[in-house]
Design a protein around this motif. Sequence first.
Motif, short mmCIF file in Angstrom:
data_model
loop_
_atom_site.label_atom_id
_atom_site.label_comp_id
_atom_site.label_asym_id
_atom_site.label_seq_id
_atom_site.Cartn_x
_atom_site.Cartn_y
_atom_site.Cartn_z
N ASN A 21 8.30 -8.77 -5.23
CA ASN A 21 9.62 -8.46 -4.68
C ASN A 21 10.11 -9.54 -3.72
OD1 ASN A 21 8.32 -5.96 -5.66
ND2 ASN A 21 10.25 -5.01 -5.07
N GLY A 22 9.88 -10.79 -4.11
CA GLY A 22 10.40 -11.92 -3.34
C GLY A 22 9.61 -12.32 -2.13
N ASP A 23 8.43 -11.76 -1.95
CA ASP A 23 7.69 -12.09 -0.73
C ASP A 23 6.19 -12.09 -0.98
OD1 ASP A 23 7.65 -12.89 1.89
OD2 ASP A 23 8.63 -11.10 2.67
N MET A 24 5.45 -12.65 -0.01
CA MET A 24 3.99 -12.71 -0.04
C MET A 24 3.51 -12.63 1.41
SD MET A 24 0.91 -14.21 0.42
CE MET A 24 1.52 -15.59 1.36
N PRO A 25 2.70 -11.63 1.78
CA PRO A 25 2.29 -10.50 0.97
C PRO A 25 3.50 -9.69 0.50
CG PRO A 25 1.00 -10.62 3.00
CD PRO A 25 2.14 -11.56 3.15
N GLY A 26 3.25 -8.85 -0.53
CA GLY A 26 4.31 -8.01 -1.03
C GLY A 26 4.70 -6.93 -0.05
N PRO A 27 5.76 -6.18 -0.35
CA PRO A 27 6.22 -5.12 0.56
C PRO A 27 5.19 -4.01 0.70
CG PRO A 27 7.34 -4.95 -1.55
CD PRO A 27 6.57 -6.24 -1.58
N THR A 28 5.18 -3.41 1.88
CA THR A 28 4.22 -2.34 2.20
C THR A 28 4.65 -1.03 1.55
OG1 THR A 28 3.67 -3.38 4.30
CG2 THR A 28 3.13 -1.05 4.06
N ILE A 29 3.71 -0.37 0.87
CA ILE A 29 3.94 0.95 0.30
C ILE A 29 3.42 1.99 1.29
CG2 ILE A 29 3.31 2.55 -1.55
CD1 ILE A 29 3.13 0.16 -3.43
N GLU A 30 4.24 2.97 1.63
CA GLU A 30 3.85 4.03 2.55
C GLU A 30 4.08 5.38 1.88
OE1 GLU A 30 6.32 3.18 5.96
OE2 GLU A 30 4.59 2.38 7.03
N ILE A 31 3.06 6.24 1.92
CA ILE A 31 3.17 7.59 1.37
C ILE A 31 2.42 8.54 2.28
CG2 ILE A 31 3.32 6.71 -1.02
CD1 ILE A 31 0.40 7.75 -1.36
N ASN A 32 2.51 9.84 1.94
CA ASN A 32 1.76 10.87 2.66
C ASN A 32 0.60 11.35 1.81
OD1 ASN A 32 3.48 11.01 4.98
ND2 ASN A 32 4.96 12.14 3.74
N PHE B 69 -1.01 -0.78 1.32
CA PHE B 69 -0.73 0.56 0.78
C PHE B 69 -1.28 1.54 1.81
CE2 PHE B 69 -0.12 2.74 -3.55
CZ PHE B 69 0.12 3.99 -2.98
N LEU B 70 -0.40 2.14 2.60
CA LEU B 70 -0.81 2.95 3.74
C LEU B 70 -0.52 4.42 3.47
CD1 LEU B 70 0.65 0.59 6.50
CD2 LEU B 70 -1.67 0.60 5.53
N VAL B 71 -1.52 5.26 3.72
CA VAL B 71 -1.40 6.70 3.43
C VAL B 71 -1.52 7.47 4.74
CG1 VAL B 71 -2.25 8.63 2.09
CG2 VAL B 71 -2.45 6.30 1.16
N TYR B 72 -0.43 8.14 5.13
CA TYR B 72 -0.44 8.94 6.35
C TYR B 72 -1.24 10.23 6.11
CZ TYR B 72 3.32 6.00 8.24
OH TYR B 72 4.05 4.95 8.71
N PRO B 73 -2.07 10.62 7.07
CA PRO B 73 -2.85 11.87 6.90
C PRO B 73 -1.95 13.09 6.97
CG PRO B 73 -3.12 11.02 9.12
CD PRO B 73 -2.33 9.98 8.37
#
Length: 439
Positions: free
Chosen positions: A56-67, A144-148
């Motif tokens: 997506n145009g960058d390095m590192p790529g964009p951060t994915i955040e989910i629950n 890739f960050l997963v919120y508890p």
Amino acid sequence: MPGYRDATLPPVPIHAPDLKKLPWKEVNGAKEFHLIAEPVRREILPGLWMDTYGYNGDMPGPTIEINQGDRVRIILHNELPEPTTLHLHGFELPNDMDGVPYLVQKPIEPGEQFVYELTVHQEGTFFYHTHEGMQETMGMVGLFLVYPAKPYEPVVDRDFCLIAQEFQIRPNTSVPDTLAMEWNYLTFNGRCGPLTTPLLCKLGERVRIRFVNFSVIDHHPIHLHGHTFWITGTEGGRMPESSWYPSNNVLVGVAQAREIEFIANNTGDWLMHCHMFHHMMNPMTSQAGPLIRNNSTPEQLKVPGYPQLMLGMEMPKMKSMTTPDVEMKGMDMKEHEMKNVPQKKTPLKANGEPDHSKMNMNPAAMQEPMAGHEGMKGMEGMEGAARVEGRREAMGMRPGWSMGVEGLSTVVRVLPPEMYEKITGDTGHAGRMPGHPKM
């Protein structure tokens, strides 16, 4: 000891400085993300651009955040000139979603796409990356960050994340050497210090910092000045509190994640860096890091073991040399005539510090680009330093601080509340970070 944040609130947003976030839409009961694998450019120091692969145009790529508990769909679009795949590192997922080429799926050819879908029951610090070795070396990775489902206790007021990488960018090129076994540029979140954005927190807050190591072969002992922290998590998730232990240095191995927590009880601007000495330099070459020596003098040449590549001038031929307690055949400094060798010395201020304002420099020559490093300017007293030190996050820092923060380094700023509020405009504790999407 908990922070100021109300324990009944959702987990505090995670802030990964210098990185973008990947937006999503709800489609058929899943959070749907679109990742585009493509050639990108990344500025790792002021004016120093790297041509590489990313997302997506960058390095590192964009951060994915989910629950925790989310159903996730990631559609990977391949716009590279070669096949690729996507591996979701550390997730317990269906085998056909694991992203290993040939073993579980066909490589995604240029112009094609592949859908990865899973329900995430874990929580913690993860990352995604290509599973083609040379593409990994090019830096194709993202957080890739997963919120508890329930906030960790004790609750924190700030939650930061940094990913470490290393690259070999040789002279006359801007493309990383994927076969190299040594490195001259090391980055946090795609930036070398001092271009890394400082981490800001208020005095008395509880702070979490997550580290991910996506370096090719190097482990990193990350050291935080001025504070003692607890190591509280790994790439496997939250550690039981009974297994936490205090330290001021945490070893983050290749492909590992580590989480630390501490009370920001000591005001100041604190260096946080890899303690591998060569990892604190830009780049890892002779006379790397801040220039603390004037060009060489005959007295320096008498020092046994003085690195000859750090002379700052062409080594003249010498007949012989003698030094106290050391015999070196064929070298004698007394017999060498140095008057024809130009000696450059930096004028000094009254307090003994270098006074660069009095140096006879040609601004046009200083801004002349190096081959392969178009637009690269020195960090000292020039446009690059002004840009680095003029950022909002650096307000109030000591002039010239950027000369002491290089390589795999950044700054943790523990600020009195009034100073923090002046810089950020945030009068509360752990408010939503600017631009942070609602989960």
